[in-house]
Design an enzyme around this catalytic site. Structure first.
Site, PDB file in Angstrom:
ATOM      1  N   ASP A  94       3.478  -1.957   8.118  1.00  0.00           N
ATOM      2  CA  ASP A  94       2.416  -2.066   7.131  1.00  0.00           C
ATOM      3  C   ASP A  94       1.400  -0.954   7.358  1.00  0.00           C
ATOM      4  O   ASP A  94       1.376  -0.323   8.422  1.00  0.00           O
ATOM      5  CB  ASP A  94       1.738  -3.438   7.231  1.00  0.00           C
ATOM      6  N   ALA A 144      -2.821   0.443   6.974  1.00  0.00           N
ATOM      7  CA  ALA A 144      -4.152  -0.040   7.354  1.00  0.00           C
ATOM      8  C   ALA A 144      -5.184   0.852   6.690  1.00  0.00           C
ATOM      9  O   ALA A 144      -4.908   2.002   6.350  1.00  0.00           O
ATOM     10  CB  ALA A 144      -4.332  -0.036   8.870  1.00  0.00           C
ATOM     11  N   LYS A 176      -7.391   7.636   8.418  1.00  0.00           N
ATOM     12  CA  LYS A 176      -7.685   6.223   8.650  1.00  0.00           C
ATOM     13  C   LYS A 176      -8.097   5.935  10.100  1.00  0.00           C
ATOM     14  O   LYS A 176      -8.490   4.806  10.407  1.00  0.00           O
ATOM     15  CB  LYS A 176      -6.454   5.373   8.294  1.00  0.00           C
ATOM     16  N   LYS A 224      -7.850  -4.160   7.112  1.00  0.00           N
ATOM     17  CA  LYS A 224      -6.827  -4.128   6.084  1.00  0.00           C
ATOM     18  C   LYS A 224      -7.327  -4.922   4.878  1.00  0.00           C
ATOM     19  O   LYS A 224      -8.307  -5.639   4.971  1.00  0.00           O
ATOM     20  CB  LYS A 224      -5.508  -4.727   6.594  1.00  0.00           C
ATOM     21  N   GLY A 225      -6.641  -4.753   3.758  1.00  0.00           N
ATOM     22  CA  GLY A 225      -6.963  -5.580   2.618  1.00  0.00           C
ATOM     23  C   GLY A 225      -7.540  -4.864   1.424  1.00  0.00           C
ATOM     24  O   GLY A 225      -7.845  -5.499   0.417  1.00  0.00           O
ATOM     25  N   GLU A 244      -0.485 -10.364   4.611  1.00  0.00           N
ATOM     26  CA  GLU A 244      -0.201  -9.312   5.588  1.00  0.00           C
ATOM     27  C   GLU A 244      -0.433  -9.820   7.005  1.00  0.00           C
ATOM     28  O   GLU A 244       0.349  -9.531   7.918  1.00  0.00           O
ATOM     29  CB  GLU A 244      -1.086  -8.093   5.312  1.00  0.00           C
ATOM     30  N   GLY A 247       0.819  -1.208   0.000  1.00  0.00           N
ATOM     31  CA  GLY A 247       0.000   0.000   0.000  1.00  0.00           C
ATOM     32  C   GLY A 247       0.854   1.259   0.000  1.00  0.00           C
ATOM     33  O   GLY A 247       2.083   1.193   0.032  1.00  0.00           O
TER      34      GLY A 247
END
Length: 224
Positions: free
Chosen positions: A81, A83, A121, A94-95, A103, A30
């Protein structure tokens, strides 16, 4: 309004203070995670990276980070990572980028999980953006979709360029229209109990640190 590229670049630079030479690092997927990967490559810090997706692997290699598999790495020191949503209890959705299962595996394999996000976020309750992804085995999609509909959500097979989106694991993603989620942990358990579900975008109590790029340009560090 989402954090801009300059804010995410600053966020990636800030996150380097959580990296030490010799560490094995989880490389997320991301915009925010990519900003960190670029900063890590430019820093010259001697680390190894375990990527969560093909794009993360390609970016890591392009900036000179040695790439290893999860089997080769053993334990990961810190995973970095992004989110799509973060609630006050550090639960995540996530995703949206399609890499949720890898992840989650990399995050669960790490001693510490650092989440990098823009201020937009942060949410009071998960589900604020109205969508939660679920990765499913293609054969099981009809069953999974029916079960999710019966739970009161509206699943839709993700597409990309007019074709079904396929994850690095060879699976499909159902983007489930949701309202604000009252009990994320229970919903996660219920979804995982459906045959054919590989993983959900709900990351329950996994994050240790959340680094937030504020609208002002400052970075705020939130710890559990």
């Amino acid at each position: 309004m989402a954090a801009d590229d300059a804010s995410l670049d600053a966020l990636g630079e800030y996150a380097l203070r959580f990296v030490k030479p010799g560490h094995t690092i989880g490389l997320g997927t991301g915009r925010a995670a990519s900003a960190f990967i670029r900063a890590l490559g430019a820093s010259g810090i001697d680390v190894r990276g375990v990527p969560t997706s093909t794009p993360a692997e390609e970016l890591g290699r392009s900036v000179g980070i040695p790439i290893v598999t999860l089997a080769e790495a053993g334990k990961i020191d810190t995973d970095f990572d992004g989110a799509d949503e973060v609630d006050p209890r550090f639960n995540l959705i996530k995703g949206y980028g399609g890499a949720l299962v890898r992840e989650k595996i990399v995050a669960a394999s790490s001693r510490r999980f650092v989440v990098l996000i823009g201020y937009e976020k942060l949410v009071k309750k998960l589900g604020d953006r109205g969508s939660m992804p679920v990765e499913v085995v293609p054969f099981g999609e009809p069953l999974v979709s029916a079960k999710i509909k019966a739970m009161g959500m509206k699943p839709r097979v993700r597409e990309n360029g007019g074709r079904q989106f396929v994850t690095d694991n060879g699976n499909l993603i159902l983007d489930c229209a949701v309202k604000k989620i009252a009990n994320p942990a229970r919903l996660d358990r219920e979804l995982l109990a459906i045959p054919g579900v590989v993983g959900t975008g709900l990351f329950i109590a996994m994050a240790d640190v959340v680094l937030v790029a504020e609208a002002s340009g400052k970075i705020r560090a939130l710890k559990r």
